[in-house]
Design a protein around this motif. Structure first.
Motif, mmCIF file in Angstrom:
data_model
loop_
_atom_site.group_PDB
_atom_site.id
_atom_site.type_symbol
_atom_site.label_atom_id
_atom_site.label_comp_id
_atom_site.label_asym_id
_atom_site.label_seq_id
_atom_site.Cartn_x
_atom_site.Cartn_y
_atom_site.Cartn_z
ATOM 1 N N ASP A 1 34.835 35.255 35.044
ATOM 2 C CA ASP A 1 34.350 35.548 33.706
ATOM 3 C C ASP A 1 32.948 36.142 33.827
ATOM 4 O O ASP A 1 32.024 35.486 34.292
ATOM 5 C CB ASP A 1 34.318 34.252 32.885
ATOM 6 N N PRO A 2 32.764 37.424 33.412
ATOM 7 C CA PRO A 2 31.460 38.064 33.610
ATOM 8 C C PRO A 2 30.341 37.367 32.842
ATOM 9 O O PRO A 2 29.167 37.554 33.153
ATOM 10 C CB PRO A 2 31.662 39.491 33.093
ATOM 11 N N ALA B 1 44.934 35.275 43.081
ATOM 12 C CA ALA B 1 45.447 35.705 41.774
ATOM 13 C C ALA B 1 44.664 36.913 41.275
ATOM 14 O O ALA B 1 45.229 37.837 40.691
ATOM 15 C CB ALA B 1 45.358 34.557 40.770
ATOM 16 N N LYS C 1 45.558 40.347 42.838
ATOM 17 C CA LYS C 1 46.781 40.964 42.295
ATOM 18 C C LYS C 1 46.504 41.917 41.150
ATOM 19 O O LYS C 1 47.359 42.705 40.754
ATOM 20 C CB LYS C 1 47.706 39.867 41.757
ATOM 21 N N ARG C 2 45.285 41.834 40.588
ATOM 22 C CA ARG C 2 44.960 42.696 39.452
ATOM 23 C C ARG C 2 44.567 44.092 39.892
ATOM 24 O O ARG C 2 44.299 44.962 39.060
ATOM 25 C CB ARG C 2 43.784 42.103 38.675
ATOM 26 N N ASP C 3 44.450 44.292 41.196
ATOM 27 C CA ASP C 3 43.998 45.593 41.674
ATOM 28 C C ASP C 3 44.912 46.115 42.780
ATOM 29 O O ASP C 3 44.870 45.634 43.906
ATOM 30 C CB ASP C 3 42.560 45.472 42.190
ATOM 31 N N PRO C 4 45.738 47.111 42.453
ATOM 32 C CA PRO C 4 46.689 47.630 43.442
ATOM 33 C C PRO C 4 46.010 48.078 44.736
ATOM 34 O O PRO C 4 46.616 47.967 45.812
ATOM 35 C CB PRO C 4 47.324 48.828 42.736
ATOM 36 N N THR C 5 44.782 48.573 44.643
ATOM 37 C CA THR C 5 44.075 49.014 45.847
ATOM 38 C C THR C 5 43.945 47.886 46.857
ATOM 39 O O THR C 5 44.097 48.080 48.061
ATOM 40 C CB THR C 5 42.657 49.497 45.474
ATOM 41 N N GLU D 1 36.374 41.288 47.526
ATOM 42 C CA GLU D 1 37.060 42.363 46.802
ATOM 43 C C GLU D 1 36.244 43.645 46.861
ATOM 44 O O GLU D 1 36.768 44.727 47.129
ATOM 45 C CB GLU D 1 37.263 41.976 45.334
ATOM 46 N N SER D 2 34.958 43.513 46.613
ATOM 47 C CA SER D 2 34.132 44.721 46.536
ATOM 48 C C SER D 2 34.039 45.390 47.905
ATOM 49 O O SER D 2 34.071 46.613 48.001
ATOM 50 C CB SER D 2 32.749 44.395 45.975
ATOM 51 N N HIS E 1 27.840 37.563 40.261
ATOM 52 C CA HIS E 1 28.409 38.883 39.977
ATOM 53 C C HIS E 1 27.312 39.940 39.938
ATOM 54 O O HIS E 1 27.455 41.022 40.486
ATOM 55 C CB HIS E 1 29.134 38.865 38.629
ATOM 56 N N ARG F 1 37.136 47.380 48.626
ATOM 57 C CA ARG F 1 37.307 48.628 47.864
ATOM 58 C C ARG F 1 36.536 49.794 48.464
ATOM 59 O O ARG F 1 36.821 50.946 48.159
ATOM 60 C CB ARG F 1 36.819 48.429 46.429
ATOM 61 N N LEU F 2 35.535 49.515 49.285
ATOM 62 C CA LEU F 2 34.709 50.610 49.802
ATOM 63 C C LEU F 2 35.542 51.532 50.686
ATOM 64 O O LEU F 2 36.326 51.071 51.504
ATOM 65 C CB LEU F 2 33.540 50.048 50.615
ATOM 66 N N LEU G 1 45.847 45.483 47.298
ATOM 67 C CA LEU G 1 47.145 45.021 47.807
ATOM 68 C C LEU G 1 47.664 45.897 48.939
ATOM 69 O O LEU G 1 48.692 45.592 49.542
ATOM 70 C CB LEU G 1 48.177 44.976 46.668
#
Ligand code: FAD
Lengths: 484, 304
Positions: free
Chosen positions: B73-74, B148, B151-155, B122-123, B82, B126-127, B157
């Protein structure tokens, strides 16, 4: 902080038709950025993203309801005909267009820089003139290398064609032109993939796209804003903007190399004449809806005479002239014979109206509560609509596009999910206050100058005179107008 | 000023390092012991008996389970983490851009220790310059959150990009070949929760490739940091959940520096530090010298 509402709740309130299971059965095509709207704001954002090496790996789609190719400015467009939708591009907007490599694609012959601005009060005649030389003090005169241009008059279609040319040159965007967004809904959480926070767009061509970041560049009635449930507040001014392309008796008082923009505040709203190349000029006359209808119904000679009168005659005379069914040209010619006007401080006379360019549109002030939601960002008119008296509408959208491109860039550099609210925070905080201030100033100016008599008229003319004699204050105002 | 306080600080650090051997174990330290690691560790009573060798403080554990829910939660309790995350990348880029004779490969392999809900992992995954991220945390609950959210980011996966392991650092096998080790081993906001930093860091160091970097962030043990984290952040602003920090566990930058020099790490400019401070309304800002009194990043290179 602006309120954030969960998307699921927002969806329930959306006016777009909701589709169930069927569309989600086929898995959507995954995109990093889906931009709805190929107007000046959307095109500028995507060009900015494609022009930067950092963001050039993003998978991007553009969805535009209209035919982008058909709406291009023809290469051989005649220089004696201009669109009635023109904007005053600030040097800041031009700088951004240069930085993203677009400006060199512009049809320069159709762009008119102007070096001076004359603004005055139609009731008290207090006047303020803007130009960079008088804005600087005698002690620090303008250096020859410093710019003299206040802003650039450009047709919106020239701006969009310029951006589209650059975007085509850069490539890498799936441009879905003549394609409408049918529905937007949230995706599903399956065993493998959780798209429950991703907007899924179903298009009129049957394709479904999933957006990591959905950009609403879709204009004042933004369907994306509706989807995100972001309220947009404001009011209608009960004014219409009458636009037309005008032919003047000459290139202007300063000749071809020193063009002047004119704006006179009338109790019903400002009348503005902005220079185009040659003897042409662009009109924006904000007035009551009744008067707008009246002006549009006049013959070209009567309408031309009314515009000339709008810059010269008293508000009382103008009230009367609007009541005549026709014959304004004769009536005005007779009145002008009997009055003293200092023509040198007024725009040259209108002698003709370019056929098919007289139009009007309602003036609104709208501001979205926030520019960002989970996986949603709004730019341009989707985020805010402004009174046109400062000619800032299109520029604000350019500023938004540049800021959002910057935000996305720094999110990519630090591995953030570019659709996350956290990543988008910077964009919202950078642009919201700035746009709000501009909206506020234009709104207050409108209200201030709508008053016809009483102490406030004296005060405001004092205001204009005071500003005109104070160089530092003036250069501040000009800086704001120029966006520097 | 720094030098006068530094001998005292080093002393405190050494004491902390040696405490398990020199001091009788407290009740708490008996249940949670030395080997396993971090903060977020072994959660429930059943867990800590399973990891009977766990070094982590069980009082830390229940605390972090409460945080888990709102990890992403931001505007939740992890907001400060964050907001700090982009600076972690800024700092790592600074470390990696220091030129050395034996450069790291184009695509980097990361090990994130104490990954929690996966904010950094995660971050990093993504790089475009990342080959893979292995992220470990011994607490099953937070790792579920991380899985969990991935799973919200196909990259994320894409095969091999981001692997979560429910392991402590001790449980992670050490590759035989130096080449199979990690280019970057990260340890963010963990050290200040560890009872025995020296043995813990030694575990981590075994996973760093020669020429690779160990990068961490933590808080200096000073009166300022005590005020800021315990009184201001937790009590006054309420931006950090109460009970997150135990000031006596904080480690100072000079302590780290001297310790790594002794280990033969970080020679030839292979040691970097960056002090940061959270300014309400403005976010995290880099403050030169800030490592002396508050939050700081510390990066050290294993000689190639
Ligand atoms: C008549 C008129 C005159 C104006 N005159 C001036 C002026 O003189 N000076 C000035 O500065 N500003 C003027 N403005 C304002 C200026 O045009 C806008 O500020 C500017 O165009 C905003 O750009 P935009 O990209 O945000 O939105 P727009 O230009 O409105 O672009 C939005 C795009 O989204 C597309 N779209 C919308 N919904 C969908 C959908 N569901 N699916 C697919 N596509 C969709 C539309 O087709 C459109 O192309 C005027 C506006 C109007 C309406």
């Amino acid at each position: 902080m602006s309120p954030r509402l969960p998307l699921r709740v927002q969806w329930a309130r959306s006016s777009l038709p909701r589709r169930f299971a069927s569309s989600s059965a086929t898995s959507p095509e995954i995109y990093d950025v889906v931009c709805v709207g190929g107007g000046p704001a959307g095109l500028s954002l995507l060009t900015g993203l494609r022009a930067s090496a950092v963001t050039s790996n993003l998978k991007i789609a553009l969805i535009e309801g209209q035919d982008l190719q058909k709406n291009r400015l023809p290469q051989d467009a005649q220089l004696d005909r201009f669109s009635n939708r023109c904007s005053s591009l600030t040097p800041a907007s031009v700088k951004n267009l240069q930085e993203i490599g677009a400006w060199s694609h512009a049809n320069i012959a159709r762009i008119q820089p102007y070096q001076e601005m004359q603004v005055w009060d139609g009731v008290s005649d207090a006047r303020i003139s803007f130009d960079w030389d008088s804005a600087r003090s005698m002690l620090f005169p303008r250096k020859p290398t410093q710019p003299t241009t206040i802003a650039y008059m450009i047709e919106n279609v020239n701006t969009t064609t310029t951006l589209l040319d650059r975007l085509t040159e850069l490539g890498g965007v799936d441009i879905l032109s003549s394609t409408k967004v049918d529905t937007i809904e949230l995706g599903q959480n399956t065993e493998e993939l959780d798209l429950s926070s991703w907007p899924i767009l179903t298009l009129s061509n049957g394709r479904t796209l999933a957006a990591r970041l959905l950009v609403g560049a879709d204009g004042a009635n933004s369907p994306v804003r509706t989807f995100a449930g972001i309220p947009s507040r404001g009011f209608d001014y009960n004014r219409h903007g009458v636009v037309a392309t005008l032919r003047l008796e000459g290139p202007g008082r300063g000749g071809l190399d020193h063009k002047i923009a004119y704006q006179r505040f009338l109790p019903t709203g400002p009348i503005a004449m902005l220079p185009l190349p040659g003897n042409l000029s662009s009109l924006v006359w904000s007035t009551t809806p009744d008067r707008a209808t009246k002006l549009k119904s006049l013959s070209p000679p009567d309408f031309s005479a009314m515009i000339n009168a709008g810059f010269r005659l008293s508000p009382t005379d103008l009230d009367y002239l609007h009541t005549l069914p026709s014959g304004q040209a004769d009536e005005i010619a007779w009145r002008e014979k009997h009055m003293q006007v200092n023509e040198s401080s007024l725009p040259m006379k209108v002698i003709d109206i370019q056929p098919g360019t007289v139009a009007s549109f309602p003036l609104k002030m709208r501001h979205a509560d926030t520019y960002t939601g989970d996986r949603v960002a709004l730019v341009g008119d989707a985020a805010h609509t402004i009174h046109p008296l400062a000619g800032q509408g299109l520029n604000q959208g350019q500023g938004d596009a540049a800021a959002l491109a910057r935000t996305i860039k720094s999110a990519v550099e630090t591995g953030q999910d570019i659709g996350s609210l956290l990543a988008l925070e910077q964009y919202n905080s950078e642009r919201y206050a700035e746009n709000n201030a501009m909206l506020g100033v234009c709104d207050k100016l409108h209200r201030l100058y709508s008053i016809e008599s009483g102490p406030i008229v004296g005060l405001r003319s004092f205001g204009l005179r005071a500003v005109d004699s104070l160089s530092p204050l003036k250069s501040f105002f000009m800086g704001r107008a120029a966006g520097v | 000023m720094a030098s006068r306080s530094s001998s005292r600080a080093v002393h405190a650090f050494n004491r902390a390092f040696e405490q398990t051997s020199q001091r009788p174990l407290s009740k708490r330290q008996e249940t949670a012991s030395i080997t396993a690691l971090t903060i977020r560790c072994s959660s429930t009573a059943s867990q800590s008996s399973a990891h009977s060798q766990s070094s982590v403080d069980p009082s830390e554990v229940s605390h972090f389970n409460n945080l888990a829910e709102s990890w992403w939660d931001p505007h939740g309790p992890s907001r400060l983490l964050h907001l700090m995350n982009p600076l972690r990348h800024t700092f790592i880029s600074r470390c990696l851009s220091t030129p050395f004779r034996s450069p790291l490969p184009q695509k980097l392999q990361y090990l994130d220790v104490g990954c929690g809900g996966g904010i950094f992992a995660e971050s990093a995954a993504r790089l475009p310059s990342t080959k893979s991220v292995t992220a470990i945390d011994p607490t099953p609950e937070v790792l579920k959150i991380a899985e969990a959210h991935r799973k919200r980011d196909p990259t994320l996966l894409q095969p091999g990009r981001l692997t979560y392991l429910n392991k402590s650092i001790e449980e992670l096998s050490i590759p035989g070949a130096e080449k199979a080790k990690y280019d970057v081993v990260s340890l963010f906001e963990v050290l200040e929760h560890v009872s025995t930093p020296s043995s813990f860091l030694e575990q981590l160091m075994q996973h760093v490739k020669p020429g690779g970097w160990l990068v961490l962030s933590t808080i200096a043990r000073t009166w300022t940091s005590w005020m800021v984290t315990n009184v201001m952040a937790e009590d006054v602003f309420g931006i950090v959940p109460k009970g997150t920090h135990e000031w006596s566990k904080y480690v100072n930058e000079e302590e780290l520096r001297e310790w790594f020099v002794k280990k033969g790490w970080g020679s030839d400019g292979g040691m970097k530090v960056m002090g940061v401070v959270y300014v309400p309304g403005m976010g995290w800002k880099e403050v030169p010298g800030g490592e002396g009194w508050g939050n700081y990043f510390f990066g050290v290179r294993k000689s190639a």
